[in-house]
Design a protein around this motif. Structure first.
Motif, PDB file in Angstrom:
ATOM      1  N   ARG A  62      41.750  -1.202 -17.156  1.00 33.45           N
ATOM      2  CA  ARG A  62      41.665  -2.656 -17.028  1.00 33.45           C
ATOM      3  C   ARG A  62      43.046  -3.191 -16.680  1.00 33.45           C
ATOM      4  NH1 ARG A  62      37.049  -1.577 -16.571  1.00 33.45           N
ATOM      5  NH2 ARG A  62      35.284  -2.498 -17.636  1.00 33.45           N
ATOM      6  N   SER A  63      43.143  -4.466 -16.372  1.00 37.00           N
ATOM      7  CA  SER A  63      44.412  -5.081 -15.978  1.00 37.00           C
ATOM      8  C   SER A  63      45.473  -4.927 -17.074  1.00 37.00           C
ATOM      9  CB  SER A  63      44.195  -6.566 -15.664  1.00 37.00           C
ATOM     10  OG  SER A  63      43.780  -7.255 -16.827  1.00 37.00           O
ATOM     11  N   GLN A  64      46.713  -4.976 -16.673  1.00 37.31           N
ATOM     12  CA  GLN A  64      47.866  -4.929 -17.571  1.00 37.31           C
ATOM     13  C   GLN A  64      47.900  -3.646 -18.415  1.00 37.31           C
ATOM     14  OE1 GLN A  64      47.356  -8.614 -19.649  1.00 37.31           O
ATOM     15  NE2 GLN A  64      47.806  -9.842 -17.830  1.00 37.31           N
ATOM     16  N   HIS A  68      39.293  -0.218 -21.459  1.00 38.76           N
ATOM     17  CA  HIS A  68      38.070  -0.940 -21.817  1.00 38.76           C
ATOM     18  C   HIS A  68      37.600  -0.514 -23.199  1.00 38.76           C
ATOM     19  CE1 HIS A  68      33.736  -2.197 -20.786  1.00 38.76           C
ATOM     20  NE2 HIS A  68      34.468  -3.289 -20.862  1.00 38.76           N
ATOM     21  N   GLU A  69      37.491  -1.473 -24.110  1.00 44.99           N
ATOM     22  CA  GLU A  69      37.076  -1.197 -25.489  1.00 44.99           C
ATOM     23  C   GLU A  69      35.656  -1.699 -25.729  1.00 44.99           C
ATOM     24  OE1 GLU A  69      40.010  -2.882 -28.105  1.00 44.99           O
ATOM     25  OE2 GLU A  69      41.339  -1.169 -27.823  1.00 44.99           O
ATOM     26  N   GLY A  70      34.726  -1.147 -25.009  1.00 48.74           N
ATOM     27  CA  GLY A  70      33.325  -1.521 -25.138  1.00 48.74           C
ATOM     28  C   GLY A  70      32.581  -0.997 -23.936  1.00 48.74           C
ATOM     29  N   ILE A  71      31.362  -1.492 -23.767  1.00 52.68           N
ATOM     30  CA  ILE A  71      30.607  -1.147 -22.561  1.00 52.68           C
ATOM     31  C   ILE A  71      30.130  -2.441 -21.914  1.00 52.68           C
ATOM     32  CG2 ILE A  71      29.906   1.104 -23.462  1.00 52.68           C
ATOM     33  CD1 ILE A  71      27.052  -0.061 -23.797  1.00 52.68           C
ATOM     34  N   GLY A 160      40.002   0.236 -35.587  1.00 52.98           N
ATOM     35  CA  GLY A 160      40.042  -0.201 -34.197  1.00 52.98           C
ATOM     36  C   GLY A 160      38.679  -0.134 -33.536  1.00 52.98           C
ATOM     37  N   ALA A 161      38.701  -0.126 -32.206  1.00 52.95           N
ATOM     38  CA  ALA A 161      37.465  -0.149 -31.420  1.00 52.95           C
ATOM     39  C   ALA A 161      36.749   1.190 -31.480  1.00 52.95           C
ATOM     40  CB  ALA A 161      37.775  -0.504 -29.975  1.00 52.95           C
ATOM     41  N   ILE A 162      35.415   1.115 -31.433  1.00 53.74           N
ATOM     42  CA  ILE A 162      34.530   2.278 -31.439  1.00 53.74           C
ATOM     43  C   ILE A 162      33.678   2.211 -30.177  1.00 53.74           C
ATOM     44  CG2 ILE A 162      32.561   3.351 -32.607  1.00 53.74           C
ATOM     45  CD1 ILE A 162      33.589   2.005 -35.191  1.00 53.74           C
ATOM     46  N   ASN A 163      33.477   3.335 -29.513  1.00 53.16           N
ATOM     47  CA  ASN A 163      32.620   3.350 -28.335  1.00 53.16           C
ATOM     48  C   ASN A 163      31.166   3.105 -28.773  1.00 53.16           C
ATOM     49  OD1 ASN A 163      31.165   3.818 -26.009  1.00 53.16           O
ATOM     50  ND2 ASN A 163      32.165   5.756 -25.522  1.00 53.16           N
ATOM     51  N   PRO A 164      30.560   1.989 -28.355  1.00 49.61           N
ATOM     52  CA  PRO A 164      29.185   1.698 -28.778  1.00 49.61           C
ATOM     53  C   PRO A 164      28.130   2.509 -28.041  1.00 49.61           C
ATOM     54  CG  PRO A 164      30.001  -0.076 -27.404  1.00 49.61           C
ATOM     55  CD  PRO A 164      31.141   0.890 -27.598  1.00 49.61           C
TER      56      PRO A 164
END
Length: 175
Positions: A62-64, A68-71, A160-164
């Motif tokens: 993703r930018s910067q 990506h932390e999701g779908i 933190g984020a989890i892959n859904p």
């Protein structure tokens, strides 16, 4: 007789206090139950967009320099988005990246994030919802304004984020 009247007044005040406090007591019970409930297992969550194909877009650039932390689940604009779990609405409102978003506290204390919404239903912070409740409508708000309409669905825990993707049922049925 005086003692009896005092007892009646006391019981009436106690009943009134319980009546007024019941919503807070009920929310505390629900919050406690959510935190102690097991987190979703593989392929156990219904799709937030029944009938739509799922693709694992987790970790895509993703930018910067972000990942990506999701779908992303693409669908027609204004398609209803359904909550994947029961829970308490933590937030309904805009943020910089997600645009119009809804965050729901679910089992195990995980937070379920629905972003890039076109619009919101009548939801309020602190409201209890069930799995399947409409939490928004597909759009492309926030940093998705130049993309086709879609839902960004993410799950966050203390670490933190989890892959859904692995938690969602892969053969969604249309409602």
């Amino acid at each position: 007789m005086k003692r009896f009247l005092g007892l009646i007044v006391f019981l009436a005040l106690l009943a009134g206090a319980l009546y007024l406090l019941w919503p807070q007591i009920r929310n505390a019970q629900r919050y406690s139950a959510l935190l102690s409930a097991p987190t979703p297992a593989e392929d156990s969550l219904p799709s937030p967009l029944p009938g739509q194909n799922l693709t694992d877009t987790w970790g895509a650039a993703r930018s910067q320099g972000r990942r990506h932390e999701g779908i992303d689940i693409f669908a027609k604009r204004n398609t209803p988005i359904h909550a994947t779990t029961r829970g308490i609405v933590l937030n309904v409102g805009p943020n910089g990246l997600g645009g119009r978003t809804v965050m729901v506290l679910g089992p195990g204390g995980q937070r379920h994030y629905y972003a890039h919404l076109e619009k919101y239903p009548e939801l309020e912070r602190g409201e209890w919802i069930e799995a399947g409740t409409v939490v928004g409508y597909v759009g492309n708000s926030g940093n998705a304004k130049n993309t086709p309409p879609h839902l960004h669905y993410g799950i966050y825990a203390g670490g933190g984020a989890i892959n859904p993707y692995g938690l969602l049922e892969k053969n969604p049925a249309a409602p």
